[in-house]
Enzyme design. Structure first.
Site, PDB file in Angstrom:
ATOM      1  N   TYR A   8       0.845  -1.199   0.000  1.00  0.00           N
ATOM      2  CA  TYR A   8       0.000   0.000   0.000  1.00  0.00           C
ATOM      3  C   TYR A   8       0.880   1.248   0.000  1.00  0.00           C
ATOM      4  O   TYR A   8       1.817   1.341   0.786  1.00  0.00           O
ATOM      5  CB  TYR A   8      -0.913   0.002   1.242  1.00  0.00           C
ATOM      6  CG  TYR A   8      -1.868   1.161   1.257  1.00  0.00           C
ATOM      7  CD1 TYR A   8      -3.096   1.073   0.636  1.00  0.00           C
ATOM      8  CD2 TYR A   8      -1.524   2.357   1.870  1.00  0.00           C
ATOM      9  CE1 TYR A   8      -3.972   2.155   0.620  1.00  0.00           C
ATOM     10  CE2 TYR A   8      -2.384   3.439   1.864  1.00  0.00           C
ATOM     11  CZ  TYR A   8      -3.606   3.327   1.234  1.00  0.00           C
ATOM     12  OH  TYR A   8      -4.460   4.394   1.214  1.00  0.00           O
ATOM     13  N   PHE A  65      -5.204   9.511  -3.681  1.00  0.00           N
ATOM     14  CA  PHE A  65      -4.030   8.958  -4.358  1.00  0.00           C
ATOM     15  C   PHE A  65      -3.534   7.819  -3.486  1.00  0.00           C
ATOM     16  O   PHE A  65      -2.904   8.027  -2.458  1.00  0.00           O
ATOM     17  CB  PHE A  65      -2.916   9.996  -4.527  1.00  0.00           C
ATOM     18  CG  PHE A  65      -1.711   9.444  -5.256  1.00  0.00           C
ATOM     19  CD1 PHE A  65      -1.482   9.788  -6.572  1.00  0.00           C
ATOM     20  CD2 PHE A  65      -0.819   8.566  -4.637  1.00  0.00           C
ATOM     21  CE1 PHE A  65      -0.378   9.282  -7.252  1.00  0.00           C
ATOM     22  CE2 PHE A  65       0.276   8.048  -5.306  1.00  0.00           C
ATOM     23  CZ  PHE A  65       0.494   8.408  -6.617  1.00  0.00           C
ATOM     24  N   GLU A  66      -3.882   6.625  -3.882  1.00  0.00           N
ATOM     25  CA  GLU A  66      -3.378   5.436  -3.206  1.00  0.00           C
ATOM     26  C   GLU A  66      -3.086   4.394  -4.269  1.00  0.00           C
ATOM     27  O   GLU A  66      -3.778   4.320  -5.277  1.00  0.00           O
ATOM     28  CB  GLU A  66      -4.366   4.893  -2.164  1.00  0.00           C
ATOM     29  CG  GLU A  66      -5.646   4.342  -2.726  1.00  0.00           C
ATOM     30  CD  GLU A  66      -6.622   3.815  -1.681  1.00  0.00           C
ATOM     31  OE1 GLU A  66      -6.321   3.836  -0.469  1.00  0.00           O
ATOM     32  OE2 GLU A  66      -7.701   3.368  -2.082  1.00  0.00           O
ATOM     33  N   ILE A  67      -2.050   3.637  -4.026  1.00  0.00           N
ATOM     34  CA  ILE A  67      -1.716   2.516  -4.900  1.00  0.00           C
ATOM     35  C   ILE A  67      -1.627   1.295  -3.991  1.00  0.00           C
ATOM     36  O   ILE A  67      -0.946   1.330  -2.958  1.00  0.00           O
ATOM     37  CB  ILE A  67      -0.380   2.741  -5.641  1.00  0.00           C
ATOM     38  CG1 ILE A  67      -0.497   3.958  -6.558  1.00  0.00           C
ATOM     39  CG2 ILE A  67      -0.001   1.497  -6.438  1.00  0.00           C
ATOM     40  CD1 ILE A  67       0.795   4.340  -7.251  1.00  0.00           C
TER      41      ILE A  67
END
Length: 168
Positions: A8, A65-67
């Site tokens: 994450y 904004f998360e990956i």
């Protein structure tokens, strides 16, 4: 992220609005008591709680904004967690959003070294933004944001909690 076993990643961290999550933490602690097997060793509890889980400090990774590795969201721990939360009605009756729910799950079910702060990526959303503060990144000529406008050290930012966690 894959090469470094990161699950994450985020660019901004902020406090959640208390009124929107009044019953979230008691529901989380019920889940923890029922399912200690899902809590990772060397997790990031210190990011989301200032007192070893007695209360939630409202810090979360801003999900605009998360990956993330989708296998994490589809996995056994997160599925059980989400189903537990859903059974309590907080998504409907309060406003338990994806950001605190994702952040709590990632902080509890992942090891802290599986979380990643994208220092090197500038990101702006409305009035909040992250601008890389490292001069090394700027020297490469890859940034055009304003370092003075970075949200990282705003009083509403949880970046000091993140930095404290990562220094342990």
């Amino acid at each position: 992220m894959e090469e470094n076993n990161k699950i994450y990643g985020f660019t901004i961290t902020v406090y959640e609005i208390s009124a929107t999550i009044r019953s979230l933490w008691p529901t989380v602690t019920d889940f923890i008591e029922m399912h200690p097997e899902y809590i990772a060793d060397d997790n990031a509890m210190e990011f989301i709680s200032d007192n070893n889980g007695k209360s939630y400090n409202r810090c979360h990774f801003w999900s605009n904004f998360e990956i993330a590795d989708m296998d994490f969201w589809r996995g056994e721990a997160y599925t059980a967690f989400f189903e537990h939360l859903d059974s309590k009605g907080g998504f409907y009756y309060e406003r338990w959003g994806d950001a605190p729910v994702h952040s709590i799950a990632a902080s509890l079910f992942l090891k802290r070294d599986q979380l990643h702060f994208f220092e090197e990526i500038g990101y702006q959303h409305d009035d909040w933004g992250h601008c890389p503060l490292s001069d090394g990144i700027w020297e490469k000529g890859r940034c055009s944001c304003s370092q003075k406008g970075s949200f990282d050290y705003d009083p509403s930012s949880c970046m000091p909690h993140w930095e404290k966690l990562m220094s342990i």
